[in-house]
Design a protein around this motif. Sequence first.
Motif, PDB file in Angstrom:
ATOM      1  N   TRP A  89       4.413   6.278  -1.307  1.00  0.00           N
ATOM      2  CA  TRP A  89       5.010   6.573  -0.004  1.00  0.00           C
ATOM      3  C   TRP A  89       6.246   5.722   0.264  1.00  0.00           C
ATOM      4  O   TRP A  89       6.740   5.666   1.397  1.00  0.00           O
ATOM      5  N   LEU A 118       7.851  14.560  10.725  1.00  0.00           N
ATOM      6  CA  LEU A 118       8.021  13.739   9.522  1.00  0.00           C
ATOM      7  C   LEU A 118       9.463  13.274   9.340  1.00  0.00           C
ATOM      8  O   LEU A 118       9.704  12.196   8.782  1.00  0.00           O
ATOM      9  N   MET A 135       0.842  -1.206   0.000  1.00  0.00           N
ATOM     10  CA  MET A 135       0.000   0.000   0.000  1.00  0.00           C
ATOM     11  C   MET A 135       0.876   1.255   0.000  1.00  0.00           C
ATOM     12  O   MET A 135       0.611   2.219  -0.723  1.00  0.00           O
ATOM     13  N   PHE A 136       1.947   1.233   0.784  1.00  0.00           N
ATOM     14  CA  PHE A 136       2.859   2.376   0.808  1.00  0.00           C
ATOM     15  C   PHE A 136       3.431   2.619  -0.586  1.00  0.00           C
ATOM     16  O   PHE A 136       3.480   3.758  -1.059  1.00  0.00           O
ATOM     17  N   TYR A 149      10.183   9.432   8.627  1.00  0.00           N
ATOM     18  CA  TYR A 149      11.070   8.899   7.578  1.00  0.00           C
ATOM     19  C   TYR A 149      12.243   8.128   8.207  1.00  0.00           C
ATOM     20  O   TYR A 149      12.714   7.142   7.649  1.00  0.00           O
ATOM     21  N   ARG A 207       8.377  19.398  -5.142  1.00  0.00           N
ATOM     22  CA  ARG A 207       6.961  19.410  -4.757  1.00  0.00           C
ATOM     23  C   ARG A 207       6.668  20.467  -3.698  1.00  0.00           C
ATOM     24  O   ARG A 207       5.545  20.907  -3.552  1.00  0.00           O
ATOM     25  N   MET A 208       7.675  20.834  -2.954  1.00  0.00           N
ATOM     26  CA  MET A 208       7.570  21.781  -1.843  1.00  0.00           C
ATOM     27  C   MET A 208       6.744  21.223  -0.687  1.00  0.00           C
ATOM     28  O   MET A 208       6.014  21.950  -0.006  1.00  0.00           O
ATOM     29  N   GLY A 209       6.861  19.911  -0.478  1.00  0.00           N
ATOM     30  CA  GLY A 209       6.213  19.303   0.690  1.00  0.00           C
ATOM     31  C   GLY A 209       6.836  19.832   1.973  1.00  0.00           C
ATOM     32  O   GLY A 209       8.055  20.021   2.058  1.00  0.00           O
ATOM     33  N   GLN A 210       5.996  20.076   2.956  1.00  0.00           N
ATOM     34  CA  GLN A 210       6.470  20.670   4.212  1.00  0.00           C
ATOM     35  C   GLN A 210       7.015  19.567   5.123  1.00  0.00           C
ATOM     36  O   GLN A 210       6.254  18.746   5.634  1.00  0.00           O
ATOM     37  N   ILE A 247       9.430  11.247  -1.800  1.00  0.00           N
ATOM     38  CA  ILE A 247       8.054  11.243  -1.301  1.00  0.00           C
ATOM     39  C   ILE A 247       7.597  12.663  -0.980  1.00  0.00           C
ATOM     40  O   ILE A 247       6.719  13.198  -1.643  1.00  0.00           O
ATOM     41  N   ILE A 248       8.228  13.297  -0.021  1.00  0.00           N
ATOM     42  CA  ILE A 248       7.759  14.647   0.321  1.00  0.00           C
ATOM     43  C   ILE A 248       8.275  15.662  -0.697  1.00  0.00           C
ATOM     44  O   ILE A 248       7.634  16.664  -0.980  1.00  0.00           O
ATOM     45  N   PRO A 279       5.686   3.488   9.848  1.00  0.00           N
ATOM     46  CA  PRO A 279       5.820   4.623  10.789  1.00  0.00           C
ATOM     47  C   PRO A 279       4.580   4.752  11.672  1.00  0.00           C
ATOM     48  O   PRO A 279       3.723   5.610  11.451  1.00  0.00           O
ATOM     49  N   PRO A 296       3.273   9.805   5.396  1.00  0.00           N
ATOM     50  CA  PRO A 296       4.543  10.545   5.286  1.00  0.00           C
ATOM     51  C   PRO A 296       4.548  11.619   4.193  1.00  0.00           C
ATOM     52  O   PRO A 296       5.530  12.355   4.069  1.00  0.00           O
ATOM     53  N   ALA A 297       3.484  11.682   3.393  1.00  0.00           N
ATOM     54  CA  ALA A 297       3.513  12.583   2.223  1.00  0.00           C
ATOM     55  C   ALA A 297       3.547  14.055   2.618  1.00  0.00           C
ATOM     56  O   ALA A 297       4.022  14.898   1.853  1.00  0.00           O
ATOM     57  N   VAL A 328       2.125  17.880   3.678  1.00  0.00           N
ATOM     58  CA  VAL A 328       1.242  18.799   2.948  1.00  0.00           C
ATOM     59  C   VAL A 328       2.098  19.772   2.148  1.00  0.00           C
ATOM     60  O   VAL A 328       3.276  19.978   2.431  1.00  0.00           O
ATOM     61  N   VAL A 329       1.463  20.341   1.145  1.00  0.00           N
ATOM     62  CA  VAL A 329       2.155  21.309   0.294  1.00  0.00           C
ATOM     63  C   VAL A 329       1.541  22.681   0.538  1.00  0.00           C
ATOM     64  O   VAL A 329       0.319  22.837   0.466  1.00  0.00           O
TER      65      VAL A 329
END
Lengths: 443, 133
Positions: free
Chosen positions: A110, A153, A104-105, A157, A145-148, A238-239, A119, B39-40, B42-43
């Motif tokens: 992910w 997190l 699923m990940f 990870y 992507r600019m994931g925060q 991922i992020i 996790p 784990p993704a 937010v943007v």
Amino acid sequence: MVDQSQVEKVGIPTVTASSDQFTGLAKNTVKSLGLPDMAFVDVAHPMGMISLQEIRARADEAFPKIVQMATNWKPSATAVQKITPAYPAERIKFKGTYEALDKMFYDKGWSIGLPIIPPTPEKVAAMLKGTKRKPDEIVWAVPPRMGQLTVELVAAYGVMARCKPEHMPLLLAVVKALSNPDYDWRGNSTTTAPTNPVIIINGPILDELGIGYSTGALGGEMPVNISVGYFINLVGDIIGGSVPPEIDKSTHGSRGDLVAVVIGENEKLNPWKQSYAVEQGFKPTDNVLTAYSAYMGNINVDHTSVKGEELLNTMAAGLAGAASGVSACMTRFDRSYAVENAVRFAFLFLGPEHADTIYNDFRTKKSASEYLVKKTVLPLWMYAPARCKPPKEFGPYDANTPIPRFTGPEQIRIIVTGGPGKQSQIWPTFPSVTKPVSVLIEK
Amino acid sequence: MRRPFIARLFFAVVIGAGLLLPSVSIAKEQAQEWEIINPAGVVQIKQEQLAPRITTLERKTIVLRWNGKHNGDNFLNRIAELLKERVPSAKVIKLYEVDKSTNKISGNLAESTRIAQVIKGLGADIVIAAQTD
């Protein structure tokens, strides 16, 4: 596209003619920079490495579309972005076996193809005990992507990559280094080249955490090196969203883009005594990591050189050929990247035996690097077109004139690492990297 | 004759069942309830405005920008020729000839901002860029 985005932001409209294999990446880049869209004209790929006649024909075909986009283009309407807090991260319930969870990940994007440790909130909470930083702190908006990326997190990870709570300061230092503008994470994680992060670690933390720096340090059975390397690429893909084929455009990719290169310096067997970190101004008791993005490394296997000069000569051959095609001649470290100033530094990972051989004749690393600057040459014909234009003061030259790759010792950086054997490695940097980034690992 | 046959059958079943046990136990990995952290992340991106568009190239200053990749300059050279031919009132500036320090992918925001300011300083009404590969 970052450059055209900046032009738009200063109030000047742009039209970009883009090789159609890369327009997807370009549009994604634009969105990640906060612009709704930009005017693109698709041009049939390839545009590079074709004849003058062919590229002019492509320009003829694109011209009406360029005029159209310049004078009669409107951005598509974009939906209003829903603001979701970065902390706490979403909790998800799942029923199934570990194997089903792992699948699923992967299916959700992910994970990146290796198994992950789930996790769970309990495991993440345990990881967070390895730092005093607050879990809601945002440590990086990861391009493209600019994931925060929050501290929470980072811990998640870390769990996924099989790190331990005591690794948290190291993971946070890795993030600090990779997010430094001098690293150019965006360029390095989306290029067609097989780049990968390189992390060099110095200090007492090597033995405290069991970080590999001797025999096989870049291979298997090095749990900390592997977990930290895996952590980096989980974060990036991922992020950060740097996933092939649309965003990560690496033609072949590399295994270093799966588990990044993480290596300790073998400080005990360094004949020059001063570690790389100390050379950079840190104290011997400091825990320090140095990060830069590298092209795939190549190898020097020299079993026969007895003198330092002899060994450096074969090393120079490898250095000269590293990242061939893209590398420029007479590069300057103090000048920024340009076509004619590309691949401005490289690291040598000297095996301790090679280091001893060199040390016998070169009592400082600087003197060894200076010798290499003189010896790392290629005849002009071996440089790609436009990559080598020696300045006037170089004097007359022709196609067979040997022309140096580098101009200063700071461009050839030396660490001692690995175990017994007559082996060393050469890791040249990616062109847009400004300089290696060294940061303290703060507990 | 019948009794030995039954005995052999009995032993065969017992041994067969014994051989199957390990695979049965593997197949029995239990599904469980998991709670995991997504784990993704937010943007969050600050939205910016595009520059106002223009509706004609007539009498405009058009800056051609090359990022240093092979053939981008050759592509733009031909675009310059076509502009001169089709829009003679426009002023065409080849940035890659007037400021060679801009012939690159900047690699960082500071350099990117500098390049944008160079273009602004030339009084550009529009930029046409080539992104070749």
